[in-house]
Enzyme design. Structure first.
Site, PDB file in Angstrom:
ATOM      1  N   GLU A 203       0.849  -1.202   0.000  1.00 32.50           N
ATOM      2  CA  GLU A 203       0.000   0.000   0.000  1.00 32.50           C
ATOM      3  C   GLU A 203       0.870   1.232   0.000  1.00 32.50           C
ATOM      4  O   GLU A 203       2.028   1.182   0.424  1.00 32.50           O
ATOM      5  CB  GLU A 203      -0.867   0.025   1.271  1.00 32.50           C
ATOM      6  CG  GLU A 203      -1.883  -1.080   1.323  1.00 32.50           C
ATOM      7  CD  GLU A 203      -2.530  -1.192   2.707  1.00 32.50           C
ATOM      8  OE1 GLU A 203      -2.434  -0.238   3.509  1.00 32.50           O
ATOM      9  OE2 GLU A 203      -3.115  -2.244   2.976  1.00 32.50           O
TER      10      GLU A 203
ATOM     11  N   GLU B 201      -5.582   7.342   7.278  1.00 40.20           N
ATOM     12  CA  GLU B 201      -4.737   8.537   7.307  1.00 40.20           C
ATOM     13  C   GLU B 201      -5.521   9.733   6.781  1.00 40.20           C
ATOM     14  O   GLU B 201      -6.125   9.649   5.705  1.00 40.20           O
ATOM     15  CB  GLU B 201      -3.527   8.264   6.397  1.00 40.20           C
ATOM     16  CG  GLU B 201      -2.347   9.111   6.688  1.00 40.20           C
ATOM     17  CD  GLU B 201      -1.473   8.552   7.814  1.00 40.20           C
ATOM     18  OE1 GLU B 201      -1.865   7.557   8.469  1.00 40.20           O
ATOM     19  OE2 GLU B 201      -0.412   9.143   8.048  1.00 40.20           O
TER      20      GLU B 201
ATOM     21  N   CYS C   1       7.276  51.928   5.665  1.00 43.45           N
ATOM     22  CA  CYS C   1       8.365  50.952   5.555  1.00 43.45           C
ATOM     23  C   CYS C   1       8.410  50.521   4.083  1.00 43.45           C
ATOM     24  O   CYS C   1       7.410  50.043   3.542  1.00 43.45           O
ATOM     25  CB  CYS C   1       8.056  49.788   6.491  1.00 43.45           C
ATOM     26  SG  CYS C   1       9.183  48.416   6.367  1.00 43.45           S
TER      27      CYS C   1
HETATM   28  S1  IVH Z   1      -0.915   0.328   8.752  1.00 40.59           S
HETATM   29  C1  IVH Z   1      -0.384  -1.936  12.648  1.00 40.59           C
HETATM   30  N1  IVH Z   1      -1.041   1.400   6.350  1.00 40.59           N
HETATM   31  O1  IVH Z   1       2.249   5.061   8.961  1.00 40.59           O
HETATM   32  C2  IVH Z   1      -0.325  -1.256  11.353  1.00 40.59           C
HETATM   33  N2  IVH Z   1      -0.141   2.728   8.110  1.00 40.59           N
HETATM   34  O2  IVH Z   1       4.599   4.224  10.717  1.00 40.59           O
HETATM   35  C3  IVH Z   1      -0.835   0.121  11.412  1.00 40.59           C
HETATM   36  N3  IVH Z   1       0.469   5.015   7.421  1.00 40.59           N
HETATM   37  O3  IVH Z   1       0.862   5.226  12.160  1.00 40.59           O
HETATM   38  C4  IVH Z   1      -0.541   1.018  10.301  1.00 40.59           C
HETATM   39  N4  IVH Z   1      -0.116   4.810   5.313  1.00 40.59           N
HETATM   40  O4  IVH Z   1      -0.127   6.757  10.338  1.00 40.59           O
HETATM   41  C5  IVH Z   1      -0.667   1.573   7.636  1.00 40.59           C
HETATM   42  N5  IVH Z   1      -1.235   2.232   4.173  1.00 40.59           N
HETATM   43  C6  IVH Z   1      -0.893   2.400   5.441  1.00 40.59           C
HETATM   44  C7  IVH Z   1      -0.367   3.628   5.914  1.00 40.59           C
HETATM   45  C8  IVH Z   1       0.005   3.746   7.261  1.00 40.59           C
HETATM   46  C9  IVH Z   1       0.369   5.631   6.243  1.00 40.59           C
HETATM   47  C10 IVH Z   1       1.016   5.630   8.653  1.00 40.59           C
HETATM   48  C11 IVH Z   1       0.154   5.464   9.864  1.00 40.59           C
HETATM   49  C12 IVH Z   1       1.009   4.727  10.867  1.00 40.59           C
HETATM   50  C13 IVH Z   1       2.384   4.993  10.356  1.00 40.59           C
HETATM   51  C14 IVH Z   1       3.272   3.859  10.763  1.00 40.59           C
END
Ligand code: IVH
Length: 673
Positions: free
Chosen positions: A112, A173, A432
């Protein structure tokens, strides 16, 4: 009777929620904006007469309006973990090896996009959004439900036919599209407000605002990527299945996810997006890789901080190291003083970077910048270069810290910083130099008085030679023609053009004049609201701060700024001169003089840019031939007049609704026929 009203409210709520879903999630216009607004108004009226029947997720709440004095802290039902991350492809291969070793064979991965925003956890009960909580420390976060309700793509109510569980949490997000970021940041700059460094900061700053009506004005979007519910593994076999399911329940899920059978497929996905990401309308900072099968996810389990069944690959933000030569301080039109780092030129992401914005005094303090420091520069959000840190090992012994000045570098006036604001201002607005020149340039700008034949450089030259120092002087230039002809490269023809342009500007409506004055915090929209509310400068001058602040969407800060501007004798004398010169200081009802009726009964929308006409010209042309302008693509639209750079979504929508797309040439032919 009350039964009828209740069911009418329910029916309108369901209907409008469906339209919102169609429009914001599926990008489908199935109802015109006008009809949508009519229905919304009908629902609003019923709800205000019978508040007991208002649904907590009513679409009337989508525009925001609740003031939250402080956010409640909420415990997450399932902790919000983060992901391990890597910048190395070798480590991705090692991740796959670890997974294969634990499971005993190869597994499928879901790849993703890693959206660069802020994570949010949404709780739905019986299909209704009941809570939205930020990540916080992963265990508990802020309840920002009212603000999240203003995000159009997040459903308040799931469609009744969808087979969702009674209770679930869905995570994703929240982010801001790059175009909205640039537009809103420019507006903030024009209004003399502090700007955000990148779309992520803008989105997270927005979601933490106390006033949800302000949140509603800043378009945010969201992708959901993770489902939690009891017995999830019995209902779905894999993450991929759950993504498809939640999409069918009405959630916005990115179409760019991919099911991969091998780590090579994963690496191909990573390579593809490392370049293709620049074409997206939003920022991503990497790729997330998740083991697809829930059974294998369970087997792999978690470390203390993150799942062993997922990881993320982060794209390297292109970074360079260079020397800080000096910090200069630019004074803008509104007096905002912005520090700018002057750097030893360095190549970064294909361009030579010589300067970087330091935003404000807080940023200098945060970086603890010292003279001649060696700094790291990155392209923030791929747009503006920024200093992200200092290489302390290379700091010169005895280097002195960079000190933000107390007085204006241009005029010497003591700088002021209002409580709660990050920006310092030079208060000497009328004396100014960069503020005077900036205000003159703002006044003649395309979206303000649009004075043809007078450009930014001429303004500087006229100012330096003493022909211009106040806006009202522009209208006396015609009496100084004898002197102007002596200016190098400024012949009689240029003078004639300029004088004609200045004369033309006297037709600009009051709202443009008000915007053009350059009153701090009065941007295009605010000027329009004030003009249409007070109808004339006279009424605006007579208004108190409270009366100005009572206008919809006008906050106290704007009201104070307008009020104080209109109290100063120097400004009042300027306004008198402008009025005497013949500028509009009253709202005039628009009377369109018909030049013909060839477009009578037809509706138009203009999109994109045109080589030979401005959009304003085309609008005037359509209206003067009996045509009507619409503001969005709907089944009521007869023609879409398309120029270059029209957004692809408009094109798709028009094609879907079979709206004929014509060029400006074809429009002219229709008129001439
Ligand atoms: S999954 C347990 N999928 O990245 C798994 N996170 O460093 C939970 N994020 O806190 C996260 N795109 O804010 C996941 N396609 C995506 C994501 C994603 C952005 C962010 C999210 C998370 C952080 C992790």
């Amino acid at each position: 009777m009350s039964q009828d009203i209740q069911s009418k409210i329910e029916q309108l709520t369901a209907e409008l929620n469906t339209y919102n879903y169609q429009y914001y999630v599926l990008a489908n216009s199935v109802i015109s904006d006008y009809d949508f607004d009519q229905k919304l108004k009908e629902l609003e009226a019923l709800e205000s007469a019978y508040p007991e029947y208002r649904d907590a997720n009513s679409p009337t709440l989508k525009v925001g309006g609740d003031i939250t004095s402080k956010f409640n802290t909420v415990q997450h039902r399932w902790p919000m973990l983060s992901l391990s991350n890597t910048y190395s492809e070798q480590e991705l291969i090692e991740f796959d090896e670890r997974v294969q070793k634990s499971i005993g064979h190869a597994v499928q991965y879901v790849c993703e996009l890693k959206f660069d925003g802020l994570s949010i956890s949404l709780t739905y009960e019986k299909g209704k959004l009941v809570q939205a909580v930020t990540r916080g420390d992963g265990v508990q976060g802020d309840d920002v439900t009212n603000n999240v309700r203003t995000i159009r793509s997040i459903p308040h109510q799931l469609r009744s036919k969808a087979a969702y569980p009674d209770l679930f949490e869905i995570r994703g997000e929240i982010f801001m599209h790059k175009s909205a970021f640039l537009r809103l940041n420019n507006e903030r700059e024009e209004n003399g407000e502090s700007t955000y460094a990148n779309p992520r900061n803008f989105a997270s700053g927005t979601i933490k605002l106390q006033d949800s009506s302000e949140v509603a004005k800043r378009p945010l979007d969201c992708f959901l990527y993770f489902l939690y519910m009891d017995n999830r593994n019995r209902v779905f076999q894999s993450h991929w299945d759950s993504l498809n399911a939640v999409q069918s329940w009405g959630f916005p899920v990115s179409d760019h996810s991919k099911l991969c059978a091998t780590i090579q497929d994963v690496l191909d996905f990573v390579h593809y997006w490392d370049t293709a990401r620049h074409q997206l309308t939003f920022d991503i900072d990497g790729i997330v890789i998740k083991v697809n099968d829930y059974a294998y996810q369970e087997e792999l389990g978690f470390t203390a901080k993150s799942p062993r069944w997922a990881t993320s690959y982060k794209f390297k933000a292109e970074r360079a190291e260079t020397r800080l030569n000096t910090v200069s301080y630019q004074v803008g039109r509104t007096g905002a003083v912005t520090p700018v780092a002057n750097l030893a030129p360095v190549l970064l992401a294909g361009t030579t970077v010589r300067r970087a914005s330091l935003h404000n005094a807080n940023e200098i303090e945060r970086l603890d910048l010292h003279q001649n420091d060696t700094v790291y520069v990155e392209k923030g959000g791929e747009i503006i270069p920024k200093i992200v840190g200092v290489n302390l090992e290379k700091r010169m012994p005895g280097a002195t810290p960079i000190q933000y000045p107390d007085s204006c570098p241009e005029c010497g006036a003591g700088l002021v910083r209002q409580e709660g604001e990050a920006v310092h201002y030079c208060p000497n607005e009328d004396h100014c130099e960069p503020q005077i020149i900036g205000k003159l340039q703002h006044f003649i700008g395309r979206k303000m008085m649009d004075i043809q034949g007078l450009g930014d450089e001429t303004i500087v030259s006229f100012y330096k030679q003493g022909f211009l120092s106040h806006i009202s002087d522009i209208y006396t230039l015609k009496d100084k023609q004898d002197l102007l002809v002596n200016i190098e490269r400024f012949g009689q023809k240029s003078i004639d053009n300029m004088i004609a342009g200045i004369e033309q500007s006297k037709n600009k409506p009051f709202e443009k004049v008000l915007f053009a004055l350059g009153i701090r915090h009065v941007g295009e929209t605010v000027a329009k609201k004030l003009a249409f509310h007070f109808k004339s400068l006279l009424h605006l001058k007579q208004a108190s701060i409270d009366e100005i602040a009572a206008v919809q969407d006008i906050g106290i800060r704007i009201a104070e700024s307008v009020y104080h501007y209109l109290q100063q004798p120097e400004h009042l004398s300027e306004l008198n001169k402008l009025e005497a010169a013949g500028l509009n200081f009253e709202v005039t009802e628009k009377v369109v003089e018909l030049a013909g009726n060839s477009l009578e009964g037809k509706t138009f929308l203009i999109s994109g840019v045109f080589a030979t006409h401005s959009r304003e010209d085309l609008t005037a042309l359509i209206e003067s031939h009996g045509g009507k302008m619409l503001s969005s693509i709907s089944s009521k639209l007869n023609y879409l007049v398309a120029g270059d750079k029209m957004g692809p979504s408009k094109l798709v929508k028009a094609e879907k609704l079979k709206v004929p797309i014509i060029s400006d040439e074809q429009l002219l032919q229709m008129i001439n026929q």
